[in-house]
Design a protein around this motif. Structure first.
Motif, PDB file in Angstrom:
ATOM      1  N   GLY A   1     104.381   1.603-112.521  1.00  0.00           N
ATOM      2  CA  GLY A   1     104.502   1.386-113.960  1.00  0.00           C
ATOM      3  C   GLY A   1     105.939   1.250-114.405  1.00  0.00           C
ATOM      4  N   ASN A   2     106.818   2.110-113.882  1.00  0.00           N
ATOM      5  CA  ASN A   2     108.229   2.053-114.270  1.00  0.00           C
ATOM      6  C   ASN A   2     108.965   0.890-113.630  1.00  0.00           C
ATOM      7  OD1 ASN A   2     108.781   4.310-116.112  1.00  0.00           O
ATOM      8  ND2 ASN A   2     108.017   5.563-114.440  1.00  0.00           N
ATOM      9  N   ILE A   3     108.410   0.322-112.574  1.00  0.00           N
ATOM     10  CA  ILE A   3     108.951  -0.925-112.016  1.00  0.00           C
ATOM     11  C   ILE A   3     108.514  -2.101-112.866  1.00  0.00           C
ATOM     12  CG2 ILE A   3     108.839  -2.485-110.027  1.00  0.00           C
ATOM     13  CD1 ILE A   3     108.526   0.075-108.281  1.00  0.00           C
ATOM     14  N   ILE A   4     107.227  -2.128-113.200  1.00  0.00           N
ATOM     15  CA  ILE A   4     106.661  -3.258-113.941  1.00  0.00           C
ATOM     16  C   ILE A   4     107.271  -3.404-115.324  1.00  0.00           C
ATOM     17  CG2 ILE A   4     104.513  -4.043-115.063  1.00  0.00           C
ATOM     18  CD1 ILE A   4     103.050  -2.960-112.537  1.00  0.00           C
ATOM     19  N   LYS A   5     107.586  -2.303-115.983  1.00  0.00           N
ATOM     20  CA  LYS A   5     108.105  -2.397-117.350  1.00  0.00           C
ATOM     21  C   LYS A   5     109.477  -3.080-117.416  1.00  0.00           C
ATOM     22  CE  LYS A   5     107.909   1.954-118.316  1.00  0.00           C
ATOM     23  NZ  LYS A   5     108.039   3.284-119.000  1.00  0.00           N
ATOM     24  N   GLN A   6     110.120  -3.289-116.270  1.00  0.00           N
ATOM     25  CA  GLN A   6     111.395  -4.014-116.252  1.00  0.00           C
ATOM     26  C   GLN A   6     111.200  -5.531-116.201  1.00  0.00           C
ATOM     27  OE1 GLN A   6     114.503  -2.271-113.586  1.00  0.00           O
ATOM     28  NE2 GLN A   6     112.872  -0.894-112.935  1.00  0.00           N
ATOM     29  N   LEU A   7     109.967  -5.986-115.983  1.00  0.00           N
ATOM     30  CA  LEU A   7     109.691  -7.413-115.845  1.00  0.00           C
ATOM     31  C   LEU A   7     109.490  -8.074-117.206  1.00  0.00           C
ATOM     32  CD1 LEU A   7     107.102  -7.216-112.907  1.00  0.00           C
ATOM     33  CD2 LEU A   7     109.561  -7.676-112.726  1.00  0.00           C
ATOM     34  N   ASP A   8     109.711  -9.391-117.233  1.00  0.00           N
ATOM     35  CA  ASP A   8     109.390 -10.184-118.422  1.00  0.00           C
ATOM     36  C   ASP A   8     107.981 -10.760-118.334  1.00  0.00           C
ATOM     37  OD1 ASP A   8     112.033 -10.151-119.873  1.00  0.00           O
ATOM     38  OD2 ASP A   8     112.672 -10.963-117.938  1.00  0.00           O
ATOM     39  N   LEU A   9     107.464 -10.894-117.106  1.00  0.00           N
ATOM     40  CA  LEU A   9     106.117 -11.410-116.887  1.00  0.00           C
ATOM     41  C   LEU A   9     105.581 -10.831-115.591  1.00  0.00           C
ATOM     42  CD1 LEU A   9     103.765 -13.418-117.589  1.00  0.00           C
ATOM     43  CD2 LEU A   9     104.993 -15.116-116.209  1.00  0.00           C
ATOM     44  N   LEU A  10     104.384 -10.262-115.652  1.00  0.00           N
ATOM     45  CA  LEU A  10     103.711  -9.741-114.457  1.00  0.00           C
ATOM     46  C   LEU A  10     102.608 -10.705-114.075  1.00  0.00           C
ATOM     47  CD1 LEU A  10     101.063  -7.920-113.345  1.00  0.00           C
ATOM     48  CD2 LEU A  10     103.309  -7.574-112.318  1.00  0.00           C
ATOM     49  N   THR A  11     102.567 -11.089-112.810  1.00  0.00           N
ATOM     50  CA  THR A  11     101.534 -12.017-112.346  1.00  0.00           C
ATOM     51  C   THR A  11     100.637 -11.340-111.309  1.00  0.00           C
ATOM     52  OG1 THR A  11     102.862 -12.901-110.522  1.00  0.00           O
ATOM     53  CG2 THR A  11     103.094 -13.974-112.668  1.00  0.00           C
ATOM     54  N   VAL A  12      99.351 -11.647-111.382  1.00  0.00           N
ATOM     55  CA  VAL A  12      98.380 -11.245-110.353  1.00  0.00           C
ATOM     56  C   VAL A  12      97.651 -12.514-109.949  1.00  0.00           C
ATOM     57  CG1 VAL A  12      96.281  -9.931-109.859  1.00  0.00           C
ATOM     58  CG2 VAL A  12      98.122  -8.893-111.214  1.00  0.00           C
TER      59      VAL A  12
END
Length: 406
Positions: free
Chosen positions: A301-312
């Motif tokens: 979660g704390n890694i993802i919140k640094q992204l501008d867009l998360l892709t799956v």
């Protein structure tokens, strides 16, 4: 209550995150948990870091001797791979030895219920054995949880697997799937009779982590990406995860927009697959814009919140997609393929959904993201409200209620 959670995993991933979220969202602080996890699980360190400080949790590493363990042992030794094909003959022997081994462990623990926490089905043979073992010992509550797609019985082991399925379903007091898609795969691929053995759906719970108790790796500074829009794909680097579709899609974005993006491939994987993806990036002339970070310490979660867009970009099936949920709770825009359970909790108003294995649609989505960031952020705000219905507290209450109904 004293409860046992039985885990047999070999790669760190969503099952570990689910367990951490479940225990953090558990409503009864006076319940005590024994977590039995195989010693060679590479996520054991994360579980110990996240959970061992809590006074009502005891982590007990164990040495499995299950069929999955034996297969992994043979795979790691080329000289013995010849025997892997013939090891299926001993499949039932490994299973019942696992039952015996688990009985020996559980006899030393006084417990009121067990949660057998599986990945796919049949998944870890030790997990299935824990249900049978706890039934033999007369443990009142025996819950089998399945996270991913149920696999069709293998050609050589189909009869034995069907007999074990019958034994497991008779031994379990409750069957739980994390999504309707997972439940459907259990019925379609394994022939589970839901009239005889109901399969309850308890959706994964997503945790709003807030400030981290552990050091957070600053991705922009570490990889010198200031001024770039960070597009991330998080998890094991495996072919079914669709990394190649994302790279091909990025490669076709017109250069003025493409130069604004940087793709972070966050997670470890087999070196052969990583090298194949690097060759693809070189072919599309975007190697400088694709960063393979490897494993990054800290909560996802704390890694993802640094992204501008998360892709799956999963190609075939997604049991729930916790990284999507973690992006949504952190107000990060999401792009995902329409597979498995993803459409059960992600709507087109809350994120961008595209068909699997479609680099063309990926290109269109990435281009639109660069050109219309405000619209994507508005979707993310709707996504944050939507995912609150899938909180860890709700999941904890549902599992606690299931254990209470003896």
């Amino acid at each position: 209550m004293n409860l046992v959670i039985f885990l047999e995993q070999y790669e760190m991933g969503g099952v570990d995150t689910h367990l951490i979220n479940l225990l953090r969202g558990w409503p009864a602080s006076n319940d005590f948990f024994f977590i039995l996890v195989n010693k060679d699980h590479n996520g054991l360190g994360r579980l110990e870091e996240e959970l061992s400080k809590r006074e009502n949790i005891r982590i007990i590493p164990y040495s499995p001797f299950s069929y999955a363990f034996i297969q992994g042992y043979l795979n790691r030794r080329p000289i013995t791979r010849f025997f892997k094909f013939f090891s299926w003959i001993l499949f039932p022997v490994f299973f019942f030895y696992s039952v015996y081994s688990v009985i020996r462990i559980l006899k030393r623990i006084e417990c009121d219920g067990i949660l057998a926490d599986n990945g796919n089905y049949p998944g870890g043979q030790g997990v299935l054995a824990s249900i049978v073992a706890s039934s033999i010992l007369g443990i009142p509550k025996r819950i089998l949880l399945t996270h991913h797609c149920a696999m069709k019985p293998s050609l050589f082991r189909s009869t034995v697997e069907q007999l074990i399925d019958e034994l497991v379903t008779r031994s379990a007091t409750d069957l739980v799937a994390v999504s309707l898609a997972t439940r459907k795969s259990m019925v379609d691929n394994r022939g589970f009779d839901t009239e005889k053995t109901p399969i309850r759906v308890i959706y994964n719970g997503v945790l709003d982590e807030g400030p981290s108790d552990f050091p957070v790796v600053p991705l922009r500074q570490k990889f010198q990406l200031e001024g770039k829009l960070l597009v991330g794909i998080v998890g094991r680097v495996e072919r079914y995860k669709g990394h190649e579709d994302l790279i091909a899609g990025l490669g076709a974005v017109p250069r003025p927009q493409r130069d604004q993006l940087c793709l972070l491939v966050i997670g470890s994987g087999h070196e052969e697959e990583v090298q194949r993806l690097k060759r693809m990036a070189a072919f599309y002339d975007i190697l400088a814009q694709v960063v393979f970070t490897g494993f990054v310490a800290g909560s996802s979660g704390n890694i993802i919140k640094q992204l501008d867009l998360l892709t799956v970009m999963t190609k075939d099936f997604e049991g729930f997609g916790l990284t999507l949920g973690e992006a949504m709770i952190n107000n990060v825009p999401v792009l995902a393929t329409m597979v498995g359970a993803i459409p059960e909790f992600l709507t087109t108003e809350a994120g961008r959904l595209i068909p699997p294995e479609s680099p063309f649609e990926t290109t269109r989505a990435l281009l639109d993201f660069v050109q219309n960031q405000e619209a994507w952020q508005k979707r993310a705000e709707k996504g944050k409200e939507l995912i609150k219905n899938f909180g860890a507290d709700r999941m904890g209450r549902e599992f606690r209620a299931l254990f209470s109904c003896v």
